[in-house]
Design a protein around this motif. Structure first.
Motif, PDB file in Angstrom:
ATOM      1  N   SER A  75       0.930  -1.234   0.079  1.00 11.42           N
ATOM      2  CA  SER A  75      -0.001   0.053   0.002  1.00 11.42           C
ATOM      3  C   SER A  75       0.807   1.292   0.043  1.00 11.42           C
ATOM      4  CB  SER A  75      -0.902   0.278   1.275  1.00 11.42           C
ATOM      5  OG  SER A  75      -0.075   0.156   2.480  1.00 11.42           O
ATOM      6  N   ILE A  76       0.370   2.444  -0.140  1.00 10.07           N
ATOM      7  CA  ILE A  76       1.093   3.661  -0.218  1.00 10.07           C
ATOM      8  C   ILE A  76       1.708   3.937   1.097  1.00 10.07           C
ATOM      9  CG2 ILE A  76       0.980   6.187  -0.395  1.00 10.07           C
ATOM     10  CD1 ILE A  76      -1.430   5.807  -2.236  1.00 10.07           C
ATOM     11  N   ARG A  77       1.095   3.360   2.115  1.00 11.25           N
ATOM     12  CA  ARG A  77       1.605   3.700   3.593  1.00 11.25           C
ATOM     13  C   ARG A  77       2.594   2.544   3.792  1.00 11.25           C
ATOM     14  NH1 ARG A  77      -3.755   3.354   4.784  1.00 11.25           N
ATOM     15  NH2 ARG A  77      -3.674   1.247   5.416  1.00 11.25           N
ATOM     16  N   GLN A  78       2.561   1.817   3.113  1.00  9.74           N
ATOM     17  CA  GLN A  78       3.807   0.419   3.283  1.00  9.74           C
ATOM     18  C   GLN A  78       5.269   1.022   2.432  1.00  9.74           C
ATOM     19  OE1 GLN A  78       1.604  -2.704   2.065  1.00  9.74           O
ATOM     20  NE2 GLN A  78       1.391  -3.451   4.484  1.00  9.74           N
ATOM     21  N   GLU A  79       5.115   2.033   1.621  1.00  9.63           N
ATOM     22  CA  GLU A  79       6.299   2.432   0.991  1.00  9.63           C
ATOM     23  C   GLU A  79       6.978   3.772   1.434  1.00  9.63           C
ATOM     24  OE1 GLU A  79       5.191   2.352  -3.145  1.00  9.63           O
ATOM     25  OE2 GLU A  79       4.726   0.416  -3.082  1.00  9.63           O
ATOM     26  N   VAL A  80       6.658   4.253   2.449  1.00 11.63           N
ATOM     27  CA  VAL A  80       7.227   5.442   3.222  1.00 11.63           C
ATOM     28  C   VAL A  80       8.676   4.840   3.674  1.00 11.63           C
ATOM     29  CG1 VAL A  80       5.112   6.403   3.398  1.00 11.63           C
ATOM     30  CG2 VAL A  80       6.099   5.365   5.194  1.00 11.63           C
ATOM     31  N   ALA A  81       9.519   6.156   3.965  1.00  8.41           N
ATOM     32  CA  ALA A  81      10.766   5.983   4.489  1.00  8.41           C
ATOM     33  C   ALA A  81      10.527   5.129   5.791  1.00  8.41           C
ATOM     34  CB  ALA A  81      11.375   7.347   4.683  1.00  8.41           C
ATOM     35  N   GLY A  82      11.516   4.293   6.270  1.00  6.57           N
ATOM     36  CA  GLY A  82      11.665   3.565   7.343  1.00  6.57           C
ATOM     37  C   GLY A  82      10.885   2.202   7.363  1.00  6.57           C
ATOM     38  N   THR A  83      10.297   1.965   6.397  1.00  9.09           N
ATOM     39  CA  THR A  83       9.501   0.785   6.264  1.00  9.09           C
ATOM     40  C   THR A  83      10.442  -0.297   5.849  1.00  9.09           C
ATOM     41  OG1 THR A  83       8.788   1.249   3.875  1.00  9.09           O
ATOM     42  CG2 THR A  83       7.181   1.930   5.836  1.00  9.09           C
ATOM     43  N   PRO A  84       9.708  -1.564   5.900  1.00  3.65           N
ATOM     44  CA  PRO A  84      10.662  -2.917   5.410  1.00  3.65           C
ATOM     45  C   PRO A  84      10.744  -2.635   3.918  1.00  3.65           C
ATOM     46  CG  PRO A  84       8.982  -3.613   6.807  1.00  3.65           C
ATOM     47  CD  PRO A  84       8.728  -1.993   6.693  1.00  3.65           C
ATOM     48  N   HIS A  85       9.721  -2.214   3.163  1.00  2.29           N
ATOM     49  CA  HIS A  85       9.869  -2.008   1.575  1.00  2.29           C
ATOM     50  C   HIS A  85      10.958  -1.029   1.285  1.00  2.29           C
ATOM     51  CE1 HIS A  85       8.679   0.142  -2.056  1.00  2.29           C
ATOM     52  NE2 HIS A  85       8.394  -0.827  -2.386  1.00  2.29           N
ATOM     53  N   ALA A  86      11.099   0.219   2.107  1.00  2.29           N
ATOM     54  CA  ALA A  86      12.196   1.138   1.879  1.00  2.29           C
ATOM     55  C   ALA A  86      13.464   0.361   2.123  1.00  2.29           C
ATOM     56  CB  ALA A  86      12.401   2.387   2.805  1.00  2.29           C
ATOM     57  N   PHE A  87      13.613  -0.488   3.180  1.00  6.02           N
ATOM     58  CA  PHE A  87      14.788  -1.306   3.202  1.00  6.02           C
ATOM     59  C   PHE A  87      15.119  -2.132   2.183  1.00  6.02           C
ATOM     60  CE2 PHE A  87      16.805  -4.914   5.052  1.00  6.02           C
ATOM     61  CZ  PHE A  87      18.058  -4.728   5.522  1.00  6.02           C
ATOM     62  N   LEU A  88      14.087  -2.808   1.543  1.00  5.88           N
ATOM     63  CA  LEU A  88      14.602  -3.574   0.565  1.00  5.88           C
ATOM     64  C   LEU A  88      14.740  -2.866  -0.726  1.00  5.88           C
ATOM     65  CD1 LEU A  88      11.506  -6.123   0.728  1.00  5.88           C
ATOM     66  CD2 LEU A  88      14.000  -6.584   1.707  1.00  5.88           C
ATOM     67  N   ILE A  89      14.380  -1.983  -1.157  1.00  5.49           N
ATOM     68  CA  ILE A  89      14.858  -0.990  -1.987  1.00  5.49           C
ATOM     69  C   ILE A  89      16.250  -0.567  -1.828  1.00  5.49           C
ATOM     70  CG2 ILE A  89      14.450   1.385  -2.968  1.00  5.49           C
ATOM     71  CD1 ILE A  89      12.289  -0.231  -4.188  1.00  5.49           C
ATOM     72  N   GLU A  90      16.719  -0.164  -0.570  1.00  5.80           N
ATOM     73  CA  GLU A  90      18.257  -0.015  -0.452  1.00  5.80           C
ATOM     74  C   GLU A  90      18.942  -1.177  -0.614  1.00  5.80           C
ATOM     75  OE1 GLU A  90      20.532   2.579   2.998  1.00  5.80           O
ATOM     76  OE2 GLU A  90      18.682   1.750   3.518  1.00  5.80           O
ATOM     77  N   LEU A  91      18.573  -2.396  -0.172  1.00  5.10           N
ATOM     78  CA  LEU A  91      19.262  -3.276  -0.221  1.00  5.10           C
ATOM     79  C   LEU A  91      19.660  -3.751  -1.669  1.00  5.10           C
ATOM     80  CD1 LEU A  91      20.388  -5.482   1.678  1.00  5.10           C
ATOM     81  CD2 LEU A  91      18.305  -6.824   1.189  1.00  5.10           C
ATOM     82  N   ARG A  92      18.488  -3.428  -2.674  1.00  2.51           N
ATOM     83  CA  ARG A  92      18.638  -4.002  -3.805  1.00  2.51           C
ATOM     84  C   ARG A  92      19.624  -2.776  -4.749  1.00  2.51           C
ATOM     85  NH1 ARG A  92      14.283  -2.186  -8.499  1.00  2.51           N
ATOM     86  NH2 ARG A  92      15.064  -0.115  -7.403  1.00  2.51           N
ATOM     87  N   ASP A  93      19.395  -1.627  -4.288  1.00  3.41           N
ATOM     88  CA  ASP A  93      20.125  -0.541  -4.961  1.00  3.41           C
ATOM     89  C   ASP A  93      21.641  -0.536  -4.616  1.00  3.41           C
ATOM     90  OD1 ASP A  93      17.731   0.396  -6.128  1.00  3.41           O
ATOM     91  OD2 ASP A  93      17.429   2.001  -4.805  1.00  3.41           O
ATOM     92  N   THR A  94      21.980  -1.068  -3.363  1.00  8.66           N
ATOM     93  CA  THR A  94      23.404  -1.208  -2.888  1.00  8.66           C
ATOM     94  C   THR A  94      24.022  -2.522  -3.764  1.00  8.66           C
ATOM     95  OG1 THR A  94      22.802  -2.502  -0.849  1.00  8.66           O
ATOM     96  CG2 THR A  94      23.134  -0.248  -1.004  1.00  8.66           C
TER      97      THR A  94
END
Length: 396
Positions: free
Chosen positions: A84-103
């Protein structure tokens, strides 16, 4: 929910396209990280390597693990998860996975944090092996005949995938040692088994990355770990296979009512099997929404109790909305009896393949309600063949 992005989940064709990249010829994997966790949740050893730098024998074994993590039936073993939109904000597991992928799995702190999240939320009493990979798939274009055009690639699908494999102690036994020419006691090694859980992030939809979704793998549909999906993957499974089956059965039970017949229930499953056969070559999962279900029930109820169809269908809307909600759609493969239909009647239990269910009939014989199953004149009882003897008094 109203704040979920309107999107389609990965279909069979898209999943197959990514699975093809897990081969020596097409390998899109750039980096692999892994961590062995013992039964007391301690990290015993870990590894971070460029994938193609591994020994060839290991590469083949890992590729089998990754293929297995993208195997099974959509909706049963492979679940499309939405953010959901709320699950994609900063500090969420979704944001963590994005960072993990991007690195590209080159940040050791992020990788260790990922292991910690898994260990804290994955429930098991056995040791297990966490495998995390990063991949970059250079998506080829498609010609008019649907063949791949590798020289017209337009974008790259960058992804991470996690596989969780149980680690089991090999069975005790003897083996023949060629060098010593003796039969000796075999050393019991700890063996990495096939994955039982895993996920792909982001999803691969319309042949491109879709950060609003992920694909979750579970070997046994009844072993979904909701805390793992919520904290590690970052979203929740809307309704499990078992809950889908339970909800559908409640709707069916309400519609046919107390006077419903076994023929009607069997007819519903027969029609579900027909739907599955008709959609055998479709790449999209076969869904049963409210309107399709209404037509299905109406056809069956008309066949069984024509005069009562209107009265009995009055309960359909209320039952559907109460059990699953107005907009929900079942996956037909999840609610249809695929291998057997189970019929319990007092002290007896009957298991029959769905394609033969039409043969069963309910009849009243000598004032007793009975299930009648036709035979070909021969029965087997505990592997003993016996003839069916029918006296004249039993003929209808």
């Amino acid at each position: 929910a109203s704040d979920v992005y309107k999107r389609q989940g990965m279909n069979k064709k898209e999943i197959a396209e990514i699975r093809k990249q897990f081969s020596p010829e097409r390998c899109a994997i750039t980096r692999i990280c892994s961590c062995y966790v013992d039964a007391e949740k301690n990290k015993r050893t870990s590894m971070k390597e460029a994938f193609l730098s591994l020994p060839e024998e290991e590469i083949f074994k890992y590729l089998e693990i990754f293929k297995k993590t993208l195997s099974g039936h959509i909706g049963k073993n492979l679940l499309n998860l939405e953010y959901s939109i709320r699950q994609e904000v900063a500090g969420t597991p979704h944001a963590f996975l994005i960072e993990l992928r991007d690195t590209e799995l080159n940040n050791n702190e992020l990788i260790d944090e990922f292991y910690d999240r898994v260990i804290k939320n994955y429930v098991t009493t056995e040791p297990y092996y966490i495998v995390l990979i990063h991949g970059a798939y250079d998506i080829p274009g498609k010609a008019t005949d649907n063949s791949e055009m590798f020289d017209t690639s337009e974008n790259v699908y960058e992804f991470i995938m996690c596989s969780i494999c149980p680690v089991k102690l090999a069975k005790a036994g003897l083996f023949y040692d060629v060098k010593s020419n003796k039969v000796e006691n075999r050393i019991r090694d700890w063996l990495i088994d096939a994955p039982v859980h895993g996920f792909l992030f982001p999803a691969f939809n319309d042949r491109e990355a879709d950060i609003h979704g992920s694909l979750y793998y579970v070997k046994k549909p009844d072993s979904i770990q909701e805390d793992f999906t919520k904290v590690v993957v970052g979203t929740q499974i809307s309704i499990s296979v078992a809950k889908q089956q339970e909800a559908f059965n409640k709707v069916l039970e309400t519609v046919i009512g107390e006077n419903g017949s076994i023929e009607e229930v069997l007819a519903v499953h027969e029609k579900l099997q027909e739907m599955i056969l008709e959609s055998e070559f479709s790449v999209e999962p076969l869904e049963l929404d409210k309107e399709k279900a209404r037509r299905l029930f109406e056809d069956v109820v008309k066949d069984g109790q024509g005069a009562l169809v209107n009265n009995r269908m009055d309960s359909f809307d209320a039952a559907w909305n109460a059990e699953v909600g107005e907009k929900f759609s079942f996956l037909v493969n999840n609610i249809a009896a695929s291998k057997k239909l189970n019929i319990e009647c007092g002290s007896a239990e009957i298991n029959i393949p769905p394609q033969y269910a039409y043969q069963i009939r309910e009849k009243v014989i000598d004032g007793i309600r009975c299930l009648v199953i036709p035979t070909d004149g021969l029965l087997t009882v505990n592997d003993v063949k016996v003839n069916v003897r029918i006296g004249a008094e039993n003929h209808e």
